[in-house]
Design an enzyme around this catalytic site. Structure first.
Site, PDB file in Angstrom:
ATOM      1  N   SER A   1       0.834  -1.205   0.000  1.00 26.56           N
ATOM      2  CA  SER A   1       0.000   0.000   0.000  1.00 26.56           C
ATOM      3  C   SER A   1       0.865   1.250   0.000  1.00 26.56           C
ATOM      4  O   SER A   1       0.505   2.257  -0.617  1.00 26.56           O
ATOM      5  CB  SER A   1      -0.967  -0.003   1.182  1.00 26.56           C
ATOM      6  OG  SER A   1      -0.286  -0.063   2.410  1.00 26.56           O
ATOM      7  N   GLU A   2       2.032   1.206   0.671  1.00 29.36           N
ATOM      8  CA  GLU A   2       2.946   2.346   0.633  1.00 29.36           C
ATOM      9  C   GLU A   2       4.390   1.887   0.762  1.00 29.36           C
ATOM     10  O   GLU A   2       4.684   0.866   1.391  1.00 29.36           O
ATOM     11  CB  GLU A   2       2.638   3.345   1.754  1.00 29.36           C
ATOM     12  CG  GLU A   2       1.515   4.305   1.433  1.00 29.36           C
ATOM     13  CD  GLU A   2       0.468   4.369   2.520  1.00 29.36           C
ATOM     14  OE1 GLU A   2      -0.432   5.197   2.413  1.00 29.36           O
ATOM     15  OE2 GLU A   2       0.527   3.580   3.479  1.00 29.36           O
ATOM     16  N   THR A   3       5.278   2.657   0.152  1.00 33.62           N
ATOM     17  CA  THR A   3       6.724   2.513   0.290  1.00 33.62           C
ATOM     18  C   THR A   3       7.266   3.869   0.711  1.00 33.62           C
ATOM     19  O   THR A   3       6.888   4.899   0.135  1.00 33.62           O
ATOM     20  CB  THR A   3       7.364   2.070  -1.036  1.00 33.62           C
ATOM     21  OG1 THR A   3       6.854   0.784  -1.403  1.00 33.62           O
ATOM     22  CG2 THR A   3       8.875   1.989  -0.917  1.00 33.62           C
TER      23      THR A   3
END
Length: 305
Positions: free
Chosen positions: A45-47
């Site tokens: 979902s996020e980096t």
């Protein structure tokens, strides 16, 4: 030379639960296009990419990407990055250690506290860089119900109605009758894209919540969907919890004082997550707010880039 990265499970003290986050260290030489491509490669979902800070008084500068776009702020990358930076610098200390960090994000500087304890998952908590603000939008209850495959009568509880809030990232807050209604949701991204409002240059995500939870300590139970961000469903969303704080204060008419609460998310995905939200209310308004949670490293390695 390999570029270091680590994977953390965030908003949990147990591996293979919570919201997974990729943390890429020493990212100063990466272009925007390269960071976006790496985020697509990880497909989480996020980096979060850790850069040298602009101010020597700060700990790091963060760039946060979903698989499809950059975000100015997000909760689980802030918690995960704070934990990763502390653990990378201190390792596992022989004694407990409390630290303060200032992380530079596009939304502004974010002050974070980190607690390292030997043999335990590290906990991080940050002050909201922006207080939640209610945005102007009108919603047709039946259209929202159709987008989440529920009856219109299942939307709303007590004083809570559909509302639109942002504390850096916009979300439509959709209160549902109970945990069973939240579990029954079948999200239709095409219908949502037709009705979701735009704010701050992006299409709002859907944050569905009810009072109570599977865990008896939870005050609220939630799910989050953000098709424009490339997120089919998110196991834990700190930015949405930050926005929810505004709805809680308005609809629950919180008394002045300190209000701690636990928000659970990701249960339906098999990734239970627990977001600690602390609100301080004065004269009926949120004066300060904090979000926190645990994070545990699940993997580490080197990228051949």
């Amino acid at each position: 030379m390999a570029r270091r990265y680590a994977i953390y499970d965030v908003f949990t003290s147990r591996r293979l639960e919570g919201n997974p986050l990729a943390v890429v260290f020493d990212a100063d030489d990466l272009s925007d296009a390269a960071m976006q491509a790496i985020a697509q490669e990880f497909n989480l979902s996020e980096t979060v990419f850790i850069h040298r800070p602009a101010s020597t008084a700060h700990s790091a500068r963060l760039r946060i990407f979903t698989p499809s776009q950059e975000l100015p702020f997000a909760g689980h990358p802030t918690v995960g990055a704070a934990v990763a930076i502390a653990e990378d610098f201190y390792g596992e200390p022989e004694r407990g250690l409390d630290l303060m960090q200032v992380l530079e994000e596009k939304v502004g500087p974010v002050r974070a506290a980190v607690r390292l304890k030997p043999g335990q998952a590290t906990f991080a908590e940050f002050d909201l860089p922006r207080k939640p603000v209610r945005l102007d939008a009108r919603f047709e209850k039946q259209a929202i119900a159709d987008a989440v495959s529920l009856k219109a009568t299942q939307i709303g509880f007590e004083n809570h109605v559909i509302s639109f809030w942002s504390a850096g990232v916009p979300f439509v807050m959709v209160p549902l009758h109970d945990v069973a209604a939240v579990a029954a949701v079948e999200f239709d991204p095409q219908r949502w894209e037709q009705l979701a409002p735009l704010a701050e240059g992006r299409l709002a995500g859907a944050y569905l919540y009810c009072r109570g939870g599977i865990n008896h300590m939870a005050r609220f139970h939630a799910r989050m969907f953000a098709p424009e961000m490339g997120i089919a469903e998110d196991p834990a969303t700190g930015a949405a919890a930050a926005a929810l704080a505004g709805a809680i204060n308005v609809f629950d008419e919180l008394m002045d004082g300190h209000h701690p609460m636990l928000i659970e998310q990701g249960v339906e995905m098999g990734r239970p997550s627990f977001i600690h939200l602390h609100l301080d209310v004065a004269a009926g308004r949120i004066s300060t707010a904090r979000i926190g949670g645990h994070a545990v490293k699940i993997a580490e390695g080197g990228m051949l880039l």
